[in-house]
Design an enzyme around this catalytic site. Structure first.
Site, mmCIF file in Angstrom:
data_model
loop_
_atom_site.group_PDB
_atom_site.id
_atom_site.type_symbol
_atom_site.label_atom_id
_atom_site.label_comp_id
_atom_site.label_asym_id
_atom_site.label_seq_id
_atom_site.Cartn_x
_atom_site.Cartn_y
_atom_site.Cartn_z
ATOM 1 N N HIS A 145 0.850 -1.204 0.000
ATOM 2 C CA HIS A 145 0.000 0.000 0.000
ATOM 3 C C HIS A 145 0.884 1.253 0.000
ATOM 4 O O HIS A 145 0.646 2.193 -0.753
ATOM 5 C CB HIS A 145 -0.885 0.050 1.252
ATOM 6 C CG HIS A 145 -1.932 -1.010 1.328
ATOM 7 N ND1 HIS A 145 -2.142 -1.767 2.463
ATOM 8 C CD2 HIS A 145 -2.861 -1.429 0.434
ATOM 9 C CE1 HIS A 145 -3.141 -2.609 2.256
ATOM 10 N NE2 HIS A 145 -3.593 -2.427 1.032
ATOM 11 N N LYS A 175 -17.028 -7.234 5.912
ATOM 12 C CA LYS A 175 -16.437 -8.119 6.925
ATOM 13 C C LYS A 175 -15.886 -7.285 8.087
ATOM 14 O O LYS A 175 -15.514 -6.124 7.906
ATOM 15 C CB LYS A 175 -15.326 -8.963 6.304
ATOM 16 C CG LYS A 175 -14.290 -8.128 5.607
ATOM 17 C CD LYS A 175 -13.377 -9.019 4.832
ATOM 18 C CE LYS A 175 -12.200 -8.257 4.272
ATOM 19 N NZ LYS A 175 -12.458 -7.150 3.421
ATOM 20 N N ARG A 183 -1.688 -6.181 -8.612
ATOM 21 C CA ARG A 183 -0.472 -6.944 -8.351
ATOM 22 C C ARG A 183 -0.276 -8.057 -9.370
ATOM 23 O O ARG A 183 0.820 -8.335 -9.809
ATOM 24 C CB ARG A 183 -0.533 -7.561 -6.937
ATOM 25 C CG ARG A 183 -0.556 -6.547 -5.829
ATOM 26 C CD ARG A 183 -1.093 -7.144 -4.551
ATOM 27 N NE ARG A 183 -2.476 -7.575 -4.712
ATOM 28 C CZ ARG A 183 -3.255 -7.967 -3.718
ATOM 29 N NH1 ARG A 183 -2.771 -8.029 -2.495
ATOM 30 N NH2 ARG A 183 -4.493 -8.319 -3.946
ATOM 31 N N SER A 203 -2.971 -7.844 2.731
ATOM 32 C CA SER A 203 -3.315 -7.688 4.156
ATOM 33 C C SER A 203 -3.816 -9.023 4.717
ATOM 34 O O SER A 203 -3.536 -9.382 5.856
ATOM 35 C CB SER A 203 -4.405 -6.629 4.328
ATOM 36 O OG SER A 203 -3.946 -5.383 3.916
HETATM 37 O O1 PNS Z 1 -8.955 -2.699 -0.375
HETATM 38 P P1 PNS Z 1 -10.315 -3.203 -0.721
HETATM 39 O O2 PNS Z 1 -11.012 -3.737 0.496
HETATM 40 O O3 PNS Z 1 -10.276 -4.159 -1.862
HETATM 41 O O4 PNS Z 1 -11.175 -1.929 -1.181
HETATM 42 C C1 PNS Z 1 -12.458 -2.090 -1.712
HETATM 43 C C2 PNS Z 1 -13.156 -0.733 -1.864
HETATM 44 C C3 PNS Z 1 -13.200 0.012 -0.551
HETATM 45 C C4 PNS Z 1 -12.399 0.108 -2.880
HETATM 46 C C5 PNS Z 1 -14.590 -1.000 -2.393
HETATM 47 O O5 PNS Z 1 -15.188 -1.973 -1.607
HETATM 48 C C6 PNS Z 1 -15.471 0.238 -2.415
HETATM 49 O O6 PNS Z 1 -15.259 1.138 -3.202
HETATM 50 N N1 PNS Z 1 -16.477 0.264 -1.537
HETATM 51 C C7 PNS Z 1 -17.378 1.378 -1.423
HETATM 52 C C8 PNS Z 1 -18.786 0.994 -1.872
HETATM 53 C C9 PNS Z 1 -18.905 1.096 -3.381
HETATM 54 O O7 PNS Z 1 -18.759 2.137 -3.972
HETATM 55 N N2 PNS Z 1 -19.195 -0.064 -3.994
HETATM 56 C C10 PNS Z 1 -19.342 -0.177 -5.432
HETATM 57 C C11 PNS Z 1 -18.018 -0.431 -6.096
HETATM 58 S S1 PNS Z 1 -18.235 -0.691 -7.822
#
Ligand code: PNS
Length: 179
Positions: free
Chosen positions: A19, A43, A92, A130
């Site tokens: 990150h 989660k 990645r 993570s």
């Molecule tokens: O690091 P992560 O957990 O993969 O991040 C995921 C994240 C936070 C980028 C994604 O879950 C998100 O944008 N959530 C906000 C809700 C949202 O906009 N959902 C629609 C995405 S198309």
């Protein structure tokens, strides 16, 4: 040209060197970068929102154009409220691509002005996540060099306790990238 503000969203549970690598790369190409922690992921996170924010703030303080915030609800709505023109995400390996493509295209469908920019972390972090960091800790392994020292210390003081109290269930889900 108009200055570009980008959002780097994620769970950051916990922050890894992958990150940080991406934050550094993003800080070089965007005028301003907001690292945005999702407040209510599906989660339960290991670290509280305040803990994750505090770790991120202390590790990104050296980047003058980077700030840390939290958000809830749709990413596109949050990005719009900040006047952001781009979302930064890391890729990645090919395995990340499907989930990231789906998310980027859905975000574009929701707001066509918002561009998703993908960057690759350094090769040495291409297998880092993570989720694996937490799993390694749970089994007593070392994550030295994979997370900042401060995060490693936090894991030492927290994870042993947390996992002893409640053994972790396998949380890997299909269709969701390995975080
Ligand atoms: O690091 P992560 O957990 O993969 O991040 C995921 C994240 C936070 C980028 C994604 O879950 C998100 O944008 N959530 C906000 C809700 C949202 O906009 N959902 C629609 C995405 S198309």
């Amino acid at each position: 040209m108009k200055p570009v503000l980008a959002i780097y969203p994620g769970s950051f549970d916990p922050l890894t060197n992958g990150h940080l690598d991406l934050i550094e790369r993003g800080s070089k190409i965007f005028d301003q970068l907001i690292v945005a922690i999702l407040r209510h992921p599906e989660k339960a996170p290991l670290f509280t929102l305040d803990e994750r924010r505090e770790m991120l703030e202390s590790m990104t303080g050296r980047f003058k154009n980077v700030s840390v915030e939290t958000f809830d609800g749709l990413l596109v709505a949050y990005a719009r409220s900040k006047g952001a023109g781009a979302v930064l995400r890391g890729i990645r390996a090919i395995s990340d691509y499907e989930y990231e493509l789906q998310m980027a295209l859905m975000n574009r469908k929701l707001d066509r002005r918002l561009e998703t920019v993908f960057m690759m972390p350094a090769e040495k972090y291409s297998y880092l996540s993570s989720r694996l960091v937490k799993e390694i800790f749970r089994h007593g392994g070392s994550v030295r060099g994979l997370v900042p020292k401060k995060v490693e210390e936090r894991l030492h003081s927290k994870v042993g306790r947390a996992y002893r109290a409640k053994p972790a269930k396998a949380t890997a889900k299909r269709g969701k990238r390995n975080q």
